[in-house]
Motif scaffolding. Sequence first.
Motif, PDB file in Angstrom:
ATOM      1  N   LEU A  86      43.460  41.105  48.475  1.00 17.93           N
ATOM      2  CA  LEU A  86      42.527  42.083  47.763  1.00 17.93           C
ATOM      3  C   LEU A  86      43.370  43.336  47.619  1.00 17.93           C
ATOM      4  O   LEU A  86      43.721  43.680  46.211  1.00 17.93           O
ATOM      5  CB  LEU A  86      41.379  42.532  48.262  1.00 17.93           C
ATOM      6  CG  LEU A  86      40.283  41.521  48.237  1.00 17.93           C
ATOM      7  CD1 LEU A  86      38.928  42.190  49.193  1.00 17.93           C
ATOM      8  CD2 LEU A  86      40.001  40.784  47.169  1.00 17.93           C
ATOM      9  N   ALA A  87      44.350  43.825  48.548  1.00 15.28           N
ATOM     10  CA  ALA A  87      45.310  44.952  48.387  1.00 15.28           C
ATOM     11  C   ALA A  87      46.210  44.814  47.232  1.00 15.28           C
ATOM     12  O   ALA A  87      46.573  45.558  46.610  1.00 15.28           O
ATOM     13  CB  ALA A  87      45.528  45.441  49.668  1.00 15.28           C
ATOM     14  N   PHE A  88      46.810  43.449  47.459  1.00 17.01           N
ATOM     15  CA  PHE A  88      48.023  43.243  46.637  1.00 17.01           C
ATOM     16  C   PHE A  88      47.413  43.320  44.856  1.00 17.01           C
ATOM     17  O   PHE A  88      48.318  43.893  44.206  1.00 17.01           O
ATOM     18  CB  PHE A  88      48.305  41.876  47.037  1.00 17.01           C
ATOM     19  CG  PHE A  88      49.655  41.219  46.032  1.00 17.01           C
ATOM     20  CD1 PHE A  88      50.922  41.566  46.438  1.00 17.01           C
ATOM     21  CD2 PHE A  88      49.351  40.349  44.830  1.00 17.01           C
ATOM     22  CE1 PHE A  88      51.949  41.041  45.743  1.00 17.01           C
ATOM     23  CE2 PHE A  88      50.423  40.045  44.053  1.00 17.01           C
ATOM     24  CZ  PHE A  88      51.689  40.447  44.564  1.00 17.01           C
ATOM     25  N   HIS A  89      46.532  42.731  44.756  1.00 18.79           N
ATOM     26  CA  HIS A  89      46.009  42.737  43.454  1.00 18.79           C
ATOM     27  C   HIS A  89      45.531  44.211  42.985  1.00 18.79           C
ATOM     28  O   HIS A  89      45.910  44.821  41.952  1.00 18.79           O
ATOM     29  CB  HIS A  89      44.757  41.728  43.245  1.00 18.79           C
ATOM     30  CG  HIS A  89      45.276  40.213  42.941  1.00 18.79           C
ATOM     31  ND1 HIS A  89      45.531  39.634  41.999  1.00 18.79           N
ATOM     32  CD2 HIS A  89      45.370  39.384  44.015  1.00 18.79           C
ATOM     33  CE1 HIS A  89      46.005  38.740  42.407  1.00 18.79           C
ATOM     34  NE2 HIS A  89      45.742  38.225  43.642  1.00 18.79           N
ATOM     35  N   GLU A  90      44.923  44.869  43.767  1.00 17.22           N
ATOM     36  CA  GLU A  90      44.680  46.252  43.616  1.00 17.22           C
ATOM     37  C   GLU A  90      45.727  47.272  43.312  1.00 17.22           C
ATOM     38  O   GLU A  90      45.956  48.146  42.331  1.00 17.22           O
ATOM     39  CB  GLU A  90      43.727  46.955  44.669  1.00 17.22           C
ATOM     40  CG  GLU A  90      42.218  46.346  44.712  1.00 17.22           C
ATOM     41  CD  GLU A  90      41.571  47.189  45.506  1.00 17.22           C
ATOM     42  OE1 GLU A  90      41.876  48.341  46.080  1.00 17.22           O
ATOM     43  OE2 GLU A  90      40.096  46.825  45.435  1.00 17.22           O
ATOM     44  N   ILE A  91      46.874  46.913  44.288  1.00 16.61           N
ATOM     45  CA  ILE A  91      48.047  47.696  43.653  1.00 16.61           C
ATOM     46  C   ILE A  91      48.682  47.625  42.325  1.00 16.61           C
ATOM     47  O   ILE A  91      49.146  48.536  41.616  1.00 16.61           O
ATOM     48  CB  ILE A  91      49.266  47.388  44.792  1.00 16.61           C
ATOM     49  CG1 ILE A  91      48.886  47.529  46.009  1.00 16.61           C
ATOM     50  CG2 ILE A  91      50.660  47.944  44.343  1.00 16.61           C
ATOM     51  CD1 ILE A  91      49.827  46.889  47.254  1.00 16.61           C
ATOM     52  N   LEU A  92      48.638  46.257  41.936  1.00 16.70           N
ATOM     53  CA  LEU A  92      48.963  46.152  40.482  1.00 16.70           C
ATOM     54  C   LEU A  92      48.047  46.755  39.456  1.00 16.70           C
ATOM     55  O   LEU A  92      48.470  47.463  38.501  1.00 16.70           O
ATOM     56  CB  LEU A  92      48.797  44.478  40.248  1.00 16.70           C
ATOM     57  CG  LEU A  92      50.002  43.636  41.121  1.00 16.70           C
ATOM     58  CD1 LEU A  92      49.500  41.964  41.036  1.00 16.70           C
ATOM     59  CD2 LEU A  92      51.275  43.975  40.541  1.00 16.70           C
ATOM     60  N   LEU A  93      46.549  46.752  39.617  1.00 13.84           N
ATOM     61  CA  LEU A  93      45.580  47.301  39.122  1.00 13.84           C
ATOM     62  C   LEU A  93      45.838  48.848  39.016  1.00 13.84           C
ATOM     63  O   LEU A  93      45.596  49.293  37.820  1.00 13.84           O
ATOM     64  CB  LEU A  93      44.126  46.851  39.299  1.00 13.84           C
ATOM     65  CG  LEU A  93      44.044  45.352  38.924  1.00 13.84           C
ATOM     66  CD1 LEU A  93      42.760  45.074  39.669  1.00 13.84           C
ATOM     67  CD2 LEU A  93      43.658  45.127  37.523  1.00 13.84           C
ATOM     68  N   ASP A  94      46.014  49.318  40.103  1.00 16.29           N
ATOM     69  CA  ASP A  94      46.222  50.742  40.224  1.00 16.29           C
ATOM     70  C   ASP A  94      47.361  51.245  39.520  1.00 16.29           C
ATOM     71  O   ASP A  94      47.542  52.353  38.770  1.00 16.29           O
ATOM     72  CB  ASP A  94      46.358  51.359  41.565  1.00 16.29           C
ATOM     73  CG  ASP A  94      44.781  51.078  42.310  1.00 16.29           C
ATOM     74  OD1 ASP A  94      43.911  51.241  41.572  1.00 16.29           O
ATOM     75  OD2 ASP A  94      44.687  51.177  43.412  1.00 16.29           O
ATOM     76  N   ALA A  95      48.384  50.369  39.439  1.00 15.21           N
ATOM     77  CA  ALA A  95      49.850  51.009  38.664  1.00 15.21           C
ATOM     78  C   ALA A  95      49.683  51.190  37.175  1.00 15.21           C
ATOM     79  O   ALA A  95      50.143  51.993  36.530  1.00 15.21           O
ATOM     80  CB  ALA A  95      50.997  49.941  38.990  1.00 15.21           C
ATOM     81  N   VAL A  96      48.769  50.370  36.444  1.00 12.75           N
ATOM     82  CA  VAL A  96      48.564  50.520  35.200  1.00 12.75           C
ATOM     83  C   VAL A  96      47.581  51.428  34.606  1.00 12.75           C
ATOM     84  O   VAL A  96      47.506  51.817  33.481  1.00 12.75           O
ATOM     85  CB  VAL A  96      48.342  49.098  34.489  1.00 12.75           C
ATOM     86  CG1 VAL A  96      49.362  48.103  34.672  1.00 12.75           C
ATOM     87  CG2 VAL A  96      46.907  48.691  34.966  1.00 12.75           C
TER      88      VAL A  96
END
Length: 251
Positions: free
Chosen positions: A162-172
Amino acid sequence: MSLRNQAHAVSSPTDAASAVNSPYVALQKIKGGERGSLTDAVEEALKEAIVTLALEPGMMIDKMAVCERMGVSRFPVSAALARLEHAGLVEVLPQRGTRVKPIGIDDIRQHLFIRSALEVETVRGVAAMHDEGTLAALAANLEKQRSLAGTGERLAFHVLDLAFHEILLDAVKLPRVKEIVAVSRNALDRARQLLASPERLAHTFDEHERIYNALRAGDADTAAKAMHDHLDQVVAELHRSAKVRPDVFEP
């Protein structure tokens, strides 16, 4: 009440074994509070038990067992189950009671379609940014994933996933997109837990690493394809699992 104290409280060794082996052992006793906060606490506990498969798809829910285990009255349990019905995690069967809703393949396919559409574009954006802070956060996350991928520790690995995908989403920096993905992800969590064999965890790590490597190289097309393939694998594995465990899936 701890499991040890609970075991001492029952009347016989058979009762003790039954208490420890009960699916409701995942639920913790909660302290008293306002009616609303009690309902929230029961809802969160039941949701966690359903998502982590402590309460399996298709299982009938014993309201009194929940009341006794959590130390609450019937009202917050009924209110929490009503919310979970709205969320699609439980269903009321006329003349029978409430059960954990089986996993619907068609629902999963729709939520994965939503995630794929949004997260493929997300990694395209991250690749274009080439932000060192984001890449460092992804690398640190992957190192932790690597240490767990072969162990079968599915719950700990799930948190990192979950954290891996959240890092990506937070970046944009598109909070509405993140919110929509979160809704679809919640609907998928039970299925992901069901598929979380040691082999699947290792494959997931490899898929995440391919996404990261493409992002590190600034290759938006390869990153997008890697994300699409990663999410597409879930659908393929769900169909295989449905043949093995038809009792927990809806057609």
